[in-house]
Enzyme design. Structure first.
Site, mmCIF file in Angstrom:
data_model
loop_
_atom_site.group_PDB
_atom_site.id
_atom_site.type_symbol
_atom_site.label_atom_id
_atom_site.label_comp_id
_atom_site.label_asym_id
_atom_site.label_seq_id
_atom_site.Cartn_x
_atom_site.Cartn_y
_atom_site.Cartn_z
ATOM 1 N N TYR A 23 -14.520 2.224 -65.088
ATOM 2 C CA TYR A 23 -14.531 0.917 -65.235
ATOM 3 C C TYR A 23 -15.210 0.103 -66.405
ATOM 4 O O TYR A 23 -14.874 -1.173 -66.639
ATOM 5 C CB TYR A 23 -15.044 0.043 -63.924
ATOM 6 C CG TYR A 23 -14.320 0.825 -62.654
ATOM 7 C CD1 TYR A 23 -12.986 0.018 -62.448
ATOM 8 C CD2 TYR A 23 -14.713 1.519 -61.717
ATOM 9 C CE1 TYR A 23 -12.133 0.470 -61.326
ATOM 10 C CE2 TYR A 23 -13.845 1.944 -60.704
ATOM 11 C CZ TYR A 23 -12.693 1.484 -60.574
ATOM 12 O OH TYR A 23 -12.113 1.776 -59.542
ATOM 13 N N ASN A 74 -6.124 -8.482 -58.266
ATOM 14 C CA ASN A 74 -6.643 -7.052 -58.601
ATOM 15 C C ASN A 74 -7.216 -6.936 -57.088
ATOM 16 O O ASN A 74 -8.281 -7.276 -56.825
ATOM 17 C CB ASN A 74 -7.667 -7.005 -59.467
ATOM 18 C CG ASN A 74 -8.361 -5.612 -59.598
ATOM 19 O OD1 ASN A 74 -8.072 -4.678 -58.600
ATOM 20 N ND2 ASN A 74 -8.915 -5.476 -60.586
ATOM 21 N N HIS A 80 -3.882 -0.367 -51.597
ATOM 22 C CA HIS A 80 -3.135 0.799 -51.054
ATOM 23 C C HIS A 80 -3.147 1.034 -49.340
ATOM 24 O O HIS A 80 -2.622 1.882 -48.893
ATOM 25 C CB HIS A 80 -3.960 2.254 -51.557
ATOM 26 C CG HIS A 80 -4.388 1.997 -52.801
ATOM 27 N ND1 HIS A 80 -3.384 2.164 -53.995
ATOM 28 C CD2 HIS A 80 -5.443 1.706 -53.785
ATOM 29 C CE1 HIS A 80 -4.115 2.071 -55.112
ATOM 30 N NE2 HIS A 80 -5.367 1.750 -54.880
ATOM 31 N N ASP A 87 1.898 -9.090 -46.980
ATOM 32 C CA ASP A 87 2.658 -10.198 -46.368
ATOM 33 C C ASP A 87 2.458 -11.404 -46.707
ATOM 34 O O ASP A 87 3.340 -12.345 -46.643
ATOM 35 C CB ASP A 87 2.453 -10.064 -44.823
ATOM 36 C CG ASP A 87 3.000 -8.584 -43.990
ATOM 37 O OD1 ASP A 87 3.935 -8.086 -44.809
ATOM 38 O OD2 ASP A 87 2.762 -8.401 -42.977
ATOM 39 N N HIS A 100 -4.614 -3.688 -62.265
ATOM 40 C CA HIS A 100 -5.474 -2.764 -61.876
ATOM 41 C C HIS A 100 -6.289 -2.573 -63.428
ATOM 42 O O HIS A 100 -5.574 -2.293 -64.473
ATOM 43 C CB HIS A 100 -5.128 -1.470 -61.477
ATOM 44 C CG HIS A 100 -4.378 -1.610 -60.300
ATOM 45 N ND1 HIS A 100 -5.040 -1.993 -58.900
ATOM 46 C CD2 HIS A 100 -3.015 -1.884 -60.000
ATOM 47 C CE1 HIS A 100 -3.917 -2.231 -57.918
ATOM 48 N NE2 HIS A 100 -2.746 -2.043 -58.726
ATOM 49 N N ILE A 101 -7.719 -2.265 -63.232
ATOM 50 C CA ILE A 101 -8.219 -2.044 -64.293
ATOM 51 C C ILE A 101 -8.045 -0.475 -64.975
ATOM 52 O O ILE A 101 -7.883 -0.284 -66.045
ATOM 53 C CB ILE A 101 -9.920 -2.083 -64.016
ATOM 54 C CG1 ILE A 101 -10.366 -3.621 -63.802
ATOM 55 C CG2 ILE A 101 -10.954 -1.547 -65.448
ATOM 56 C CD1 ILE A 101 -11.691 -3.669 -63.318
ATOM 57 N N ARG A 111 -4.059 6.782 -54.574
ATOM 58 C CA ARG A 111 -4.032 5.523 -55.148
ATOM 59 C C ARG A 111 -2.774 5.224 -55.994
ATOM 60 O O ARG A 111 -2.395 4.216 -56.649
ATOM 61 C CB ARG A 111 -4.919 5.292 -56.371
ATOM 62 C CG ARG A 111 -6.480 5.374 -55.800
ATOM 63 C CD ARG A 111 -7.318 5.352 -57.008
ATOM 64 N NE ARG A 111 -8.765 5.548 -56.494
ATOM 65 C CZ ARG A 111 -9.818 4.899 -55.648
ATOM 66 N NH1 ARG A 111 -9.364 3.552 -55.835
ATOM 67 N NH2 ARG A 111 -10.696 5.019 -55.635
#
Length: 148
Positions: A23, A74, A80, A87, A100-101, A111
């Site tokens: 990250y 994010n 997942h 919803d 997503h980073i 993932r």
């Protein structure tokens, strides 16, 4: 001015501390400052929100339908696992970008499946924290095209 909400899920409050090899060293506060600079240069307003609690994210999504023009999410690990976030996103009538980073397809098998991808306009993953600016650029194009 157009309003965009950027939602961040669990553990993203620990950016800069956790798994720096995945990250990087930017904090979520650094990301927010960069996004605010981009937004001010491009004449839109952003709000930034992070929660480790699924229900709070769902409520933020639901409430955004009343006063936002775009949503960037994010969802972290909830990507997942959360049917509830899926919803809630389904009810949104404006553009949504999943972010997503890391490249989720270059990580653990669990993932590779996103429960929210099929209810968003687009997905950005694997570009580090720069993905937030990429998502804002894409959202700007979506919103500019709506005005025509």
């Amino acid at each position: 001015m157009k309003k965009i909400i950027i939602l961040n899920g669990p553990n993203l409050n620990l950016l800069g501390e956790r798994e720096k090899n995945q990250y990087g060293s930017f904090t979520l506060s650094d990301v927010e400052k960069n996004c605010e600079k981009f937004a001010s240069k491009n004449n839109f307003i952003i709000s930034f929100y992070q929660s480790n609690i699924e229900g709070e994210i769902v409520e933020k999504i639901q409430n955004s339908r009343k006063d936002q023009n775009g949503l960037i999410i994010n969802a972290g690990g909830y990507t997942h696992t959360s049917v509830a976030i899926h919803d809630a996103l389904k009810i949104i009538k404006f553009p949504i970008i999943e972010l997503h980073i890391t490249n989720i397809y270059n990580r653990e098998d669990f993932r590779h499946k996103s429960l929210i991808s099929n209810v968003v306009n687009g997905v950005i993953c694997g570009f580090g924290v720069h993905g937030y600016i990429m998502a804002l650029e894409a959202m700007k194009k979506y919103l500019d095209n709506e005005d025509r």
